[in-house]
Design a protein around this motif. Structure first.
Motif, PDB file in Angstrom:
ATOM      1  N   ALA A 174      11.994 -52.392-116.645  1.00  0.00           N
ATOM      2  CA  ALA A 174      11.336 -53.555-117.237  1.00  0.00           C
ATOM      3  C   ALA A 174      11.434 -53.580-118.665  1.00  0.00           C
ATOM      4  CB  ALA A 174      10.177 -53.809-116.556  1.00  0.00           C
ATOM      5  N   PRO A 175      11.696 -54.418-119.560  1.00  0.00           N
ATOM      6  CA  PRO A 175      11.636 -54.334-120.854  1.00  0.00           C
ATOM      7  C   PRO A 175      10.319 -54.247-121.385  1.00  0.00           C
ATOM      8  CG  PRO A 175      13.440 -56.168-120.404  1.00  0.00           C
ATOM      9  CD  PRO A 175      12.700 -55.360-119.091  1.00  0.00           C
ATOM     10  N   SER A 176       9.264 -54.981-120.906  1.00  0.00           N
ATOM     11  CA  SER A 176       8.023 -54.869-121.309  1.00  0.00           C
ATOM     12  C   SER A 176       7.351 -53.557-121.076  1.00  0.00           C
ATOM     13  CB  SER A 176       7.154 -56.129-120.769  1.00  0.00           C
ATOM     14  OG  SER A 176       6.911 -55.759-119.225  1.00  0.00           O
ATOM     15  N   GLU A 177       7.594 -53.045-120.038  1.00  0.00           N
ATOM     16  CA  GLU A 177       6.995 -51.448-119.532  1.00  0.00           C
ATOM     17  C   GLU A 177       7.716 -50.491-120.674  1.00  0.00           C
ATOM     18  OE1 GLU A 177       7.372 -50.917-115.494  1.00  0.00           O
ATOM     19  OE2 GLU A 177       5.894 -52.342-115.055  1.00  0.00           O
ATOM     20  N   LEU A 178       9.071 -50.771-120.803  1.00  0.00           N
ATOM     21  CA  LEU A 178       9.828 -49.656-121.710  1.00  0.00           C
ATOM     22  C   LEU A 178       9.277 -49.796-123.134  1.00  0.00           C
ATOM     23  CD1 LEU A 178      13.476 -50.256-120.613  1.00  0.00           C
ATOM     24  CD2 LEU A 178      12.205 -48.020-120.320  1.00  0.00           C
ATOM     25  N   ALA A 179       8.889 -50.721-123.481  1.00  0.00           N
ATOM     26  CA  ALA A 179       8.531 -50.900-124.946  1.00  0.00           C
ATOM     27  C   ALA A 179       6.969 -50.975-125.135  1.00  0.00           C
ATOM     28  CB  ALA A 179       9.109 -52.242-125.564  1.00  0.00           C
ATOM     29  N   SER A 180       6.259 -50.654-124.194  1.00  0.00           N
ATOM     30  CA  SER A 180       4.823 -50.500-124.079  1.00  0.00           C
ATOM     31  C   SER A 180       4.231 -49.852-125.075  1.00  0.00           C
ATOM     32  CB  SER A 180       4.324 -50.420-122.616  1.00  0.00           C
ATOM     33  OG  SER A 180       2.848 -49.921-122.692  1.00  0.00           O
ATOM     34  N   GLU A 181       3.309 -49.927-125.945  1.00  0.00           N
ATOM     35  CA  GLU A 181       3.035 -48.888-126.813  1.00  0.00           C
ATOM     36  C   GLU A 181       1.836 -47.878-126.261  1.00  0.00           C
ATOM     37  OE1 GLU A 181       2.232 -51.051-131.129  1.00  0.00           O
ATOM     38  OE2 GLU A 181       1.716 -52.461-129.444  1.00  0.00           O
ATOM     39  N   ALA A 182       1.592 -47.960-124.964  1.00  0.00           N
ATOM     40  CA  ALA A 182       0.870 -46.877-124.209  1.00  0.00           C
ATOM     41  C   ALA A 182       1.888 -45.579-124.066  1.00  0.00           C
ATOM     42  CB  ALA A 182       0.598 -47.332-122.683  1.00  0.00           C
ATOM     43  N   ASN A 183       3.041 -45.953-124.363  1.00  0.00           N
ATOM     44  CA  ASN A 183       4.088 -44.563-124.355  1.00  0.00           C
ATOM     45  C   ASN A 183       3.899 -43.939-125.815  1.00  0.00           C
ATOM     46  OD1 ASN A 183       5.145 -45.387-121.778  1.00  0.00           O
ATOM     47  ND2 ASN A 183       6.090 -47.048-122.787  1.00  0.00           N
ATOM     48  N   ASP A 184       4.156 -42.676-125.657  1.00  0.00           N
ATOM     49  CA  ASP A 184       4.305 -41.772-127.136  1.00  0.00           C
ATOM     50  C   ASP A 184       5.932 -42.071-127.435  1.00  0.00           C
ATOM     51  OD1 ASP A 184       1.806 -40.733-126.984  1.00  0.00           O
ATOM     52  OD2 ASP A 184       2.216 -39.500-125.420  1.00  0.00           O
ATOM     53  N   LEU A 185       6.922 -41.991-126.765  1.00  0.00           N
ATOM     54  CA  LEU A 185       8.311 -42.102-127.078  1.00  0.00           C
ATOM     55  C   LEU A 185       8.972 -43.073-126.183  1.00  0.00           C
ATOM     56  CD1 LEU A 185       9.052 -38.283-127.610  1.00  0.00           C
ATOM     57  CD2 LEU A 185       8.810 -40.178-129.452  1.00  0.00           C
ATOM     58  N   VAL A 186      10.152 -43.559-126.548  1.00  0.00           N
ATOM     59  CA  VAL A 186      10.952 -44.635-125.731  1.00  0.00           C
ATOM     60  C   VAL A 186      12.215 -44.451-125.993  1.00  0.00           C
ATOM     61  CG1 VAL A 186       8.931 -46.304-125.380  1.00  0.00           C
ATOM     62  CG2 VAL A 186      10.433 -46.522-127.170  1.00  0.00           C
ATOM     63  N   ILE A 187      12.974 -44.857-125.015  1.00  0.00           N
ATOM     64  CA  ILE A 187      14.450 -44.811-125.217  1.00  0.00           C
ATOM     65  C   ILE A 187      14.934 -46.194-124.847  1.00  0.00           C
ATOM     66  CG2 ILE A 187      16.814 -44.197-124.608  1.00  0.00           C
ATOM     67  CD1 ILE A 187      15.585 -41.261-124.036  1.00  0.00           C
ATOM     68  N   LEU A 188      15.065 -47.024-125.836  1.00  0.00           N
ATOM     69  CA  LEU A 188      15.503 -48.396-125.673  1.00  0.00           C
ATOM     70  C   LEU A 188      16.904 -48.598-125.903  1.00  0.00           C
ATOM     71  CD1 LEU A 188      12.628 -49.895-127.877  1.00  0.00           C
ATOM     72  CD2 LEU A 188      12.491 -49.672-125.253  1.00  0.00           C
ATOM     73  N   TYR A 189      17.578 -49.712-125.131  1.00  0.00           N
ATOM     74  CA  TYR A 189      18.872 -50.244-125.229  1.00  0.00           C
ATOM     75  C   TYR A 189      18.733 -51.287-126.313  1.00  0.00           C
ATOM     76  CZ  TYR A 189      23.133 -52.670-123.755  1.00  0.00           C
ATOM     77  OH  TYR A 189      24.569 -53.130-123.756  1.00  0.00           O
ATOM     78  N   SER A 190      19.409 -51.291-127.332  1.00  0.00           N
ATOM     79  CA  SER A 190      19.094 -52.144-128.340  1.00  0.00           C
ATOM     80  C   SER A 190      20.411 -51.921-129.526  1.00  0.00           C
ATOM     81  CB  SER A 190      17.771 -51.642-129.216  1.00  0.00           C
ATOM     82  OG  SER A 190      17.505 -52.032-130.543  1.00  0.00           O
ATOM     83  N   THR A 191      20.010 -52.825-130.388  1.00  0.00           N
ATOM     84  CA  THR A 191      21.143 -52.699-131.502  1.00  0.00           C
ATOM     85  C   THR A 191      20.418 -51.957-132.727  1.00  0.00           C
ATOM     86  OG1 THR A 191      20.079 -54.724-132.625  1.00  0.00           O
ATOM     87  CG2 THR A 191      22.100 -55.047-131.465  1.00  0.00           C
ATOM     88  N   GLY A 192      19.242 -51.419-132.521  1.00  0.00           N
ATOM     89  CA  GLY A 192      18.669 -50.404-133.515  1.00  0.00           C
ATOM     90  C   GLY A 192      17.503 -50.982-134.232  1.00  0.00           C
ATOM     91  N   GLU A 193      16.870 -52.201-133.641  1.00  0.00           N
ATOM     92  CA  GLU A 193      15.738 -52.797-134.494  1.00  0.00           C
ATOM     93  C   GLU A 193      14.822 -53.176-133.418  1.00  0.00           C
ATOM     94  OE1 GLU A 193      14.972 -53.295-137.594  1.00  0.00           O
ATOM     95  OE2 GLU A 193      16.900 -52.498-138.258  1.00  0.00           O
ATOM     96  N   HIS A 194      13.547 -52.934-133.609  1.00  0.00           N
ATOM     97  CA  HIS A 194      12.302 -53.324-132.844  1.00  0.00           C
ATOM     98  C   HIS A 194      10.969 -53.426-133.591  1.00  0.00           C
ATOM     99  CE1 HIS A 194       9.405 -53.368-129.414  1.00  0.00           C
ATOM    100  NE2 HIS A 194      10.381 -53.727-128.677  1.00  0.00           N
ATOM    101  N   PRO A 195      10.314 -54.407-133.558  1.00  0.00           N
ATOM    102  CA  PRO A 195       9.044 -54.676-134.116  1.00  0.00           C
ATOM    103  C   PRO A 195       7.862 -53.517-134.055  1.00  0.00           C
ATOM    104  CG  PRO A 195       9.141 -56.074-132.204  1.00  0.00           C
ATOM    105  CD  PRO A 195      10.489 -55.554-132.413  1.00  0.00           C
ATOM    106  N   ARG A 196       8.112 -52.762-132.835  1.00  0.00           N
ATOM    107  CA  ARG A 196       6.911 -52.015-132.746  1.00  0.00           C
ATOM    108  C   ARG A 196       7.285 -50.426-132.775  1.00  0.00           C
ATOM    109  NH1 ARG A 196       5.984 -55.767-128.795  1.00  0.00           N
ATOM    110  NH2 ARG A 196       6.662 -54.114-127.176  1.00  0.00           N
ATOM    111  N   TRP A 197       8.502 -50.291-132.765  1.00  0.00           N
ATOM    112  CA  TRP A 197       9.363 -48.785-132.679  1.00  0.00           C
ATOM    113  C   TRP A 197      10.273 -48.625-133.776  1.00  0.00           C
ATOM    114  CZ3 TRP A 197       7.082 -45.536-129.092  1.00  0.00           C
ATOM    115  CH2 TRP A 197       6.307 -46.052-128.092  1.00  0.00           C
TER     116      TRP A 197
END
Length: 298
Positions: free
Chosen positions: A130-153
């Motif tokens: 779930a994208p919202s859970e992956l990018a949750s700021e409750a995590n210390d680190l995340v691994i995201l499927y992305s082009t390399g940009e994210h507003p919070r990470w």
């Protein structure tokens, strides 16, 4: 109903179910056998159900008692796990979130290596698609499927997504294939193993073939389709057909020969897997060590 039942009654009930003996349950909880009996009787009265039957000197759970015992045990175990971060004792917890496929195919081994060198660190891995859970700021680190940009990470590339059909040596031999010369139109006629696309940017077989410089005209009809990418890879490893290999995620399988590339066509999707650290808060020293460890792992 819960507001009328002392929560301690559920701990007593759990102990009684585990020991099937009120005296032993009382010894564990440092109360008398009579106190255990009163707690159980009160619980039965509140619930309006018999939880235990007595056969001679032996206790047995009723069907209602068995159902309640399972749920109480699961709830107490959940509470116990939830309290782990507060135990102290020199352990520091670091949380990381990743998709199921990344966790299974790439991350688990690297976390194990880090754990071996950092015995005083507790790692909490959240596995979700779930994208919202992956990018949750409750995590210390995340691994995201992305082009390399994210507003919070703040994202650092781990691996580009390059997709290529792969199969096991056994499947290749059974079907008399030459993996170096097979053409895309020939691949469409093989047993294709696909997976569900969890977002619009994921590429499965139909999109992969469509993006080739000279797409085959044959209809793409996968024989198997799994709910997750890692299950599709596992099926290919068992010799059940051809799946799309994300080269970075299955690099060890390719290096060992467990999977073999079919053909010469590779697709760089423009996406990739990125390791994220919080943009608006600082990581602990342990979080920074894990971040560096994951970036340095091949």
């Amino acid at each position: 109903m819960l507001d009328r039942i002392p929560l301690e009654a559920f701990r007593v009930y759990d102990a009684a179910c585990r020991f099937m003996n009120f005296s032993r349950a009382g010894r564990e909880l440092h109360i008398t056998q009579a106190a255990v009996s009163r707690r159980i009787q009160g619980l039965e009265e509140q619930l309006g159900a018999k939880l235990f039957t007595r056969r001679g000197r032996n206790l047995a759970l009723t069907s209602e008692g068995e159902r309640l015992a399972q749920r109480v045990r699961a709830t107490l175990e959940y509470l116990e796990e939830s309290l782990e971060p507060f135990r102290g004792g020199g352990f520091e917890t670091i949380s990381i979130a990743a998709s199921g496929s990344v966790s299974h195919l790439w991350l688990a081994k690297r976390l194990k290596d880090f754990d071996n060198g950092n015995p005083s660190v507790s790692i909490r891995l959240l596995t979700t698609d779930a994208p919202s859970e992956l990018a949750s700021e409750a995590n210390d680190l995340v691994i995201l499927y992305s082009t390399g940009e994210h507003p919070r990470w703040n994202l650092t590339p781990l691996m580009k997504e390059v997709l290529v059909p792969v199969a096991s040596p056994d499947f290749i031999e059974r079907n008399g294939l030459d993996p170096t010369t097979i053409r895309p139109d020939e691949i469409t006629r093989l047993d294709l193993i696909d997976y569900e696309r969890f977002n619009a940017h994921w590429i499965s077989f139909r999109q992969w073939f469509a993006r080739l410089p000279d797409p085959p005209k044959a209809r793409v009809a996968p024989r198997l389709s799994f709910s997750t990418y890692s299950l599709a890879v596992d099926a290919a490893l068992r010799g059940e057909g051809v799946t799309l290999g994300s080269i970075g995620l299955i690099a060890d399988k390719l290096a060992s020969g467990a999977l073999v590339e079919l053909g010469l066509q590779r697709l760089d999707t423009g996406y990739g897997y990125h390791l994220g650290m919080p943009r608006y808060r600082s990581l602990t020293a342990v979080g920074l060590r894990l971040h560096q460890h994951l970036l340095s792992e091949p």
